[in-house]
Design a protein around this motif. Structure first.
Motif, PDB file in Angstrom:
ATOM      1  N   VAL A 113      26.003 -22.050 -25.374  1.00 45.34           N
ATOM      2  CA  VAL A 113      26.415 -22.853 -23.990  1.00 45.34           C
ATOM      3  C   VAL A 113      27.478 -22.281 -23.263  1.00 45.34           C
ATOM      4  O   VAL A 113      27.117 -22.204 -21.921  1.00 45.34           O
ATOM      5  N   ILE A 114      28.434 -21.915 -23.758  1.00 43.34           N
ATOM      6  CA  ILE A 114      29.651 -21.027 -23.100  1.00 43.34           C
ATOM      7  C   ILE A 114      29.064 -19.812 -22.567  1.00 43.34           C
ATOM      8  O   ILE A 114      29.701 -19.478 -21.520  1.00 43.34           O
ATOM      9  N   ALA A 115      28.288 -18.986 -23.263  1.00 38.27           N
ATOM     10  CA  ALA A 115      27.635 -17.854 -22.659  1.00 38.27           C
ATOM     11  C   ALA A 115      26.862 -18.322 -21.455  1.00 38.27           C
ATOM     12  O   ALA A 115      26.920 -17.292 -20.395  1.00 38.27           O
ATOM     13  N   LEU A 116      26.257 -19.290 -21.625  1.00 41.86           N
ATOM     14  CA  LEU A 116      25.395 -19.650 -20.287  1.00 41.86           C
ATOM     15  C   LEU A 116      26.415 -19.872 -18.868  1.00 41.86           C
ATOM     16  O   LEU A 116      26.234 -19.257 -17.961  1.00 41.86           O
TER      17      LEU A 116
ATOM     18  N   THR B 269      28.630 -12.809 -27.080  1.00 42.79           N
ATOM     19  CA  THR B 269      27.561 -13.524 -26.368  1.00 42.79           C
ATOM     20  C   THR B 269      27.825 -13.697 -25.051  1.00 42.79           C
ATOM     21  O   THR B 269      27.140 -13.607 -24.088  1.00 42.79           O
ATOM     22  N   CYS B 270      29.236 -14.062 -24.821  1.00 43.51           N
ATOM     23  CA  CYS B 270      29.513 -14.099 -23.461  1.00 43.51           C
ATOM     24  C   CYS B 270      29.641 -12.820 -22.551  1.00 43.51           C
ATOM     25  O   CYS B 270      29.549 -12.944 -21.242  1.00 43.51           O
ATOM     26  N   SER B 271      29.765 -11.881 -23.093  1.00 40.36           N
ATOM     27  CA  SER B 271      30.228 -10.455 -22.583  1.00 40.36           C
ATOM     28  C   SER B 271      29.113  -9.298 -22.369  1.00 40.36           C
ATOM     29  O   SER B 271      28.978  -8.820 -21.257  1.00 40.36           O
ATOM     30  N   SER B 272      28.119  -9.544 -23.235  1.00 36.25           N
ATOM     31  CA  SER B 272      26.898  -8.382 -23.301  1.00 36.25           C
ATOM     32  C   SER B 272      25.893  -8.860 -22.472  1.00 36.25           C
ATOM     33  O   SER B 272      25.473 -10.048 -22.427  1.00 36.25           O
ATOM     34  N   PRO B 273      25.480  -8.015 -21.781  1.00 36.82           N
ATOM     35  CA  PRO B 273      24.102  -7.872 -20.942  1.00 36.82           C
ATOM     36  C   PRO B 273      22.773  -8.256 -21.838  1.00 36.82           C
ATOM     37  O   PRO B 273      21.892  -8.482 -21.359  1.00 36.82           O
ATOM     38  N   LEU B 274      22.952  -8.116 -23.071  1.00 37.53           N
ATOM     39  CA  LEU B 274      22.203  -7.902 -24.187  1.00 37.53           C
ATOM     40  C   LEU B 274      21.874  -9.591 -24.650  1.00 37.53           C
ATOM     41  O   LEU B 274      21.034  -9.970 -25.318  1.00 37.53           O
TER      42      LEU B 274
ATOM     43  N   MET C 236      34.007 -32.337 -23.906  1.00 32.11           N
ATOM     44  CA  MET C 236      33.812 -30.925 -23.820  1.00 32.11           C
ATOM     45  C   MET C 236      33.253 -30.440 -22.101  1.00 32.11           C
ATOM     46  O   MET C 236      31.838 -30.782 -22.190  1.00 32.11           O
ATOM     47  N   PRO C 237      33.931 -30.369 -21.504  1.00 32.15           N
ATOM     48  CA  PRO C 237      33.811 -30.438 -19.909  1.00 32.15           C
ATOM     49  C   PRO C 237      32.749 -29.167 -19.661  1.00 32.15           C
ATOM     50  O   PRO C 237      31.813 -29.454 -18.731  1.00 32.15           O
ATOM     51  N   ILE C 238      32.941 -27.894 -20.352  1.00 35.87           N
ATOM     52  CA  ILE C 238      32.155 -26.908 -19.797  1.00 35.87           C
ATOM     53  C   ILE C 238      30.802 -27.222 -20.282  1.00 35.87           C
ATOM     54  O   ILE C 238      29.619 -26.946 -19.690  1.00 35.87           O
ATOM     55  N   THR C 239      30.583 -27.700 -21.681  1.00 31.40           N
ATOM     56  CA  THR C 239      29.331 -28.097 -22.143  1.00 31.40           C
ATOM     57  C   THR C 239      28.559 -28.980 -21.116  1.00 31.40           C
ATOM     58  O   THR C 239      27.335 -29.093 -20.992  1.00 31.40           O
ATOM     59  N   ASP C 240      29.429 -30.195 -20.745  1.00 27.09           N
ATOM     60  CA  ASP C 240      28.616 -31.207 -20.035  1.00 27.09           C
ATOM     61  C   ASP C 240      28.284 -30.713 -18.480  1.00 27.09           C
ATOM     62  O   ASP C 240      27.105 -30.977 -18.046  1.00 27.09           O
ATOM     63  N   ALA C 241      29.015 -29.768 -18.074  1.00 23.55           N
ATOM     64  CA  ALA C 241      28.832 -29.137 -16.878  1.00 23.55           C
ATOM     65  C   ALA C 241      27.418 -28.126 -16.913  1.00 23.55           C
ATOM     66  O   ALA C 241      26.567 -28.380 -16.071  1.00 23.55           O
ATOM     67  N   MET C 242      27.231 -27.534 -18.261  1.00 20.13           N
ATOM     68  CA  MET C 242      25.954 -26.652 -18.340  1.00 20.13           C
ATOM     69  C   MET C 242      24.786 -27.520 -18.414  1.00 20.13           C
ATOM     70  O   MET C 242      23.492 -27.496 -18.029  1.00 20.13           O
TER      71      MET C 242
END
Length: 338
Positions: A197-200, A252-257, A305-311
């Motif tokens: 979710v954070i990677a999104l 997961t958050c950093s890679s284009p893979l 979990m505000p980021i999760t809620d935002a996603m």
């Protein structure tokens, strides 16, 4: 004392299932992959490749494949479940009568089930009858393509039954893949689910043109969300500082893979969910589904979990990513650790 595992079945021939099967074969195990599509099984068996998922990777001779689940599971001493989290229940239900009763069950799936809000090991225990704590969970910074090419990586094998974790550890240790054991199944699984979710969100930020400061902020505040939820559910807070927490999150958050980051990037550039899915070959990133189940799980325990809620709002309520970004920045000011 851990029992030696020699014959392993991997149920699922996607990128991570195939890469982990290669790890097991490189570690000297006899591995059979079950593929849903007969043509993929034939390619793995005959050509020792899975070009659709891992192009340019040669698979070891001792790795074979079949599209017949009964044949795949015959005589398996360990069974690795490598199907998407939201289809795990249906798949496993169809396989239960075929599972060797003494086989160690291993989960590669990362998510929280929609509806039941169960972690993957809980779903596996419910369907298979394996006692709670008897499933080995694999997590960590494990981008499939890099591991398939033999690039050095580490992972966490979590199980309440330490001997089972050690058995899988011994079966998957290679010169390039270093697995560690852990008994905190809750923390390891929640880390693996939440990081998608954070990677999104990191992908969306990249798609909107934001840079390193924004990424670092989302990663660290995302880590805080994960740790809050995990601690509330009984996880060891230290788990989130390890491979299954921070390690997996950074990769997961950093890679284009990363499928989740790439999917989020398309949304950040203005694609609709359907357009992003088409661009991803018809596949929906795990985080798109997990953001809803994790949001609901967090709400049921009173965890913010505000980021999760935002996603969830971007993916399922059609809210513009720029709007939720502004809302996140405009939230009530508070102490960092509150």
């Amino acid at each position: 004392m851990a029992v030696a595992v020699q014959r392993v079945t991997v149920l699922g021939a996607g990128s991570w299932g195939t890469a982990f099967a290669k790890v097991l074969a490189d570690a000297g195990r006899d591995v059979t992959v079950w593929a849903r599509r007969a043509e993929i099984a034939a390619e793995i068996r005959g050509e020792h490749t899975n070009a659709g998922y891992l192009p340019g990777v040669d698979l070891p001779p001792r790795l074979t494949a079949t599209s017949d689940p009964a044949a795949a599971l015959d005589g398996a001493e360990a069974v690795v479940l490598a199907v998407p989290s939201q289809s795990l229940r249906a798949n496993l239900t169809s396989w239960t009568g075929l599972l060797p009763p003494s086989a160690i069950l291993v989960s590669l799936a990362k998510g929280v089930e929609l509806g039941t809000l169960k972690r993957m090991s809980e779903v596996i225990s419910e369907i298979s009858g394996v006692p709670d704590g008897g499933v080995v969970v694999v997590s960590g910074p494990n981008l499939a393509k890099e591991i398939a090419h033999g690039q050095p990586a580490a992972a966490v094998l979590a199980c309440a039954d330490h001997d089972r974790a050690v058995a899988v550890q011994q079966a998957s240790s290679t010169s390039y893949f270093r697995p560690y054991t852990n008994t905190d199944v809750v923390g390891v699984e929640l880390g693996g689910a939440c990081k998608n979710v954070i990677a999104l969100s990191c992908g969306m930020a990249a798609g909107m043109g934001f840079g390193t400061n924004t990424m670092a902020t989302l990663i660290t505040r995302g880590l805080a969300e994960m740790a809050r939820l995990g601690t509330k559910l009984g996880a060891d807070p230290l788990t989130f500082a390890g491979l299954a927490g921070l390690g997996d999150l950074v990769a997961t958050c950093s890679s284009p893979l990363s499928r989740n980051r790439s999917f989020g990037e398309r949304l950040g550039r203005g694609d609709t969910l359907e357009e992003a899915q088409r661009a991803a070959g018809g596949q929906v990133a795990e985080g798109v589904m997990s953001c809803s189940s994790i949001r609901e799980l967090a709400s049921s325990f009173g965890v913010d979990m505000p980021i999760t809620d935002a996603m969830h709002r971007v993916c399922h309520e059609g809210i513009d990513p720029r709007r939720v970004g502004a809302e996140l920045l405009g939230r009530e000011q508070k102490h960092e650790w509150s």
